[in-house]
Design an enzyme around this catalytic site. Sequence first.
Site, PDB file in Angstrom:
ATOM      1  N   GLY A 156       0.862  -1.201  -0.100  1.00 13.91           N
ATOM      2  CA  GLY A 156       0.045   0.087  -0.230  1.00 13.91           C
ATOM      3  C   GLY A 156       0.929   1.258   0.024  1.00 13.91           C
ATOM      4  CB  ILE A 158       3.097   2.252   4.869  1.00 17.41           C
ATOM      5  CG1 ILE A 158       2.414   3.460   5.434  1.00 17.41           C
ATOM      6  CG2 ILE A 158       4.437   2.140   5.386  1.00 17.41           C
ATOM      7  CD1 ILE A 158       1.921   2.808   6.906  1.00 17.41           C
ATOM      8  NE  ARG A 239      -2.686  -2.021  14.358  1.00 15.74           N
ATOM      9  CZ  ARG A 239      -2.259  -0.444  13.995  1.00 15.74           C
ATOM     10  NH1 ARG A 239      -0.850  -0.382  13.892  1.00 15.74           N
ATOM     11  NH2 ARG A 239      -2.971   0.295  13.968  1.00 15.74           N
ATOM     12  CD  GLU A 268       1.575  -2.508  19.976  1.00 12.83           C
ATOM     13  OE1 GLU A 268       1.167  -1.317  20.317  1.00 12.83           O
ATOM     14  OE2 GLU A 268       2.225  -3.013  18.869  1.00 12.83           O
ATOM     15  CG  HIS A 286       2.595   1.384  18.164  1.00 13.92           C
ATOM     16  ND1 HIS A 286       1.680   0.514  17.968  1.00 13.92           N
ATOM     17  CD2 HIS A 286       2.714   1.855  16.922  1.00 13.92           C
ATOM     18  CE1 HIS A 286       0.993   0.509  17.115  1.00 13.92           C
ATOM     19  NE2 HIS A 286       1.494   1.237  16.316  1.00 13.92           N
TER      20      HIS A 286
HETATM   21  C1  GLV Z   1      -0.150   3.048  13.949  1.00 11.43           C
HETATM   22  O1  GLV Z   1       0.202   2.022  14.418  1.00 11.43           O
HETATM   23  C2  GLV Z   1      -1.333   3.555  13.032  1.00 11.43           C
HETATM   24  O2  GLV Z   1      -1.973   2.541  12.726  1.00 11.43           O
HETATM   25  O3  GLV Z   1      -1.419   4.591  12.778  1.00 11.43           O
END
Ligand code: GLV
Length: 321
Positions: A156, A158, A239, A268, A286
Site C-alpha cells: 500500500g 507505506i 501490527r 502491547e 510503536h
Molecule cells: C499506527 O500504528 C497506525 O495504525 O497509525
Amino acid sequence: MTKRVFVTRRLPEPGIRQLLDAGIEVVVNDEDRPVSRDELLAGVSGADGLISMLTDRIDTDLLDAAPELKVIANYAVGFDNIDVAAARSRGIEVTNTPGVLTEATADMTWALLLGAARNLGAGERMVRAGRWTGWAPTQLVGQPSGGRVLGIVGMGAIGSAVARRARGFGMSVVYFNRNRVAPELEAELGARWLPLEDLIRSADFISLHAPLNSESRHLIDAAALASMKSTAVLVNTGRGALIDEAALVDALRSGEIAAAGLDVYEREPALTPGLVDLDNVVLAPHLGSASTEARSAMVHLCCDNIEAVLAGRDALTPVPG
Ligand code: GLV
Ligand code: GLV
C-alpha cells in the site's frame, strides 16, 4: 443541538481547537494514559462523535452504549481495534488517517531495518553498559543492505514509500500483495511481485506492511520463519499479530533468522517472554507515526472527518470495506 465529541486521549498540537472553533462540545480524557473500559463506555454515552486511539477496543458492547454516535475517527491508519462492520450496520461512519503518516512510518521502517542489520541495539547496550573495550575487526559485524533483496509484504502507501527508499540503498525490491499493484507503480518502484512463499524464501530483508485481519493474523508463523534465509532480517512496523511472536523468539534464539526490528507487538505493551533477552532484535515502542508533522496532520484529519460527518457531509477518509 450542540454536538458532542469524546476524545479518548490528549492529542498533540493543534489538539482539539478546530472542533471547538466549529462550535462542537469536546470532552477529552485529559490524563496522558489510555482510557479505562468504564471511562470509554461513559464517554461515548450520548456522544455524536468519537476520536479513538488504536489502544481502544471498539466492539458491539461499546457501540450499544453509544446510541447517538455517528462517526468514529480512529487516530491511526490501522483500524483492527474497531468492529467496522458492526459500526457501519448501525449507520456509524468509521475513518482513519491514511496518507499523512506514510513517510514517518517508512522512515521508522528503515531505522529498524538498518538498526537490526547492523546490530545497533546490541552496540548501544554495550556502550551504555561500559562493556565496550574499543574497536575490533570482528565486533558486531552485520548484514549489508546494498545489493540485497528487500521483500515487502503489503504494497500500500507505506510499503511503496519503503520501496522508494530502497533505491537509494541499492537494493532490489520484490513484493507480495493480494492484488498486484498497477504496472506503472511496479515500474516506478522497480518492484517485482512474488508469491508470498517465494518472497519469504528468497528475500534478505522482509518488511511487513499488510493490515491486520483474520487472513493476515500470524502470516509469519513458525513455518514461514523456518523457510527464511538464516541471514534474513525481519522488520515489522505494521501490527504485532502479523507475526507469531513466540515463534519469532524461537527463531531469533536458534539462529533460524539473523535479526529482527520490531515497532509493534502482539499484546502491547506486553512482550512475549524471552524477547527482551535477545541481542539480535531491535525493539521500538510503536513509534511509526511519531513525527511532529505526521502526528499534527493526524489530528487535523480526525477533526476534518468528525466535522464533515456531523455536518451531514461524506467523510474524507472512510476506512475501506
Ligand atoms: C499506527 O500504528 C497506525 O495504525 O497509525
Ligand atoms: C573504521 O572506523 C575504519 O576506519 O575502518
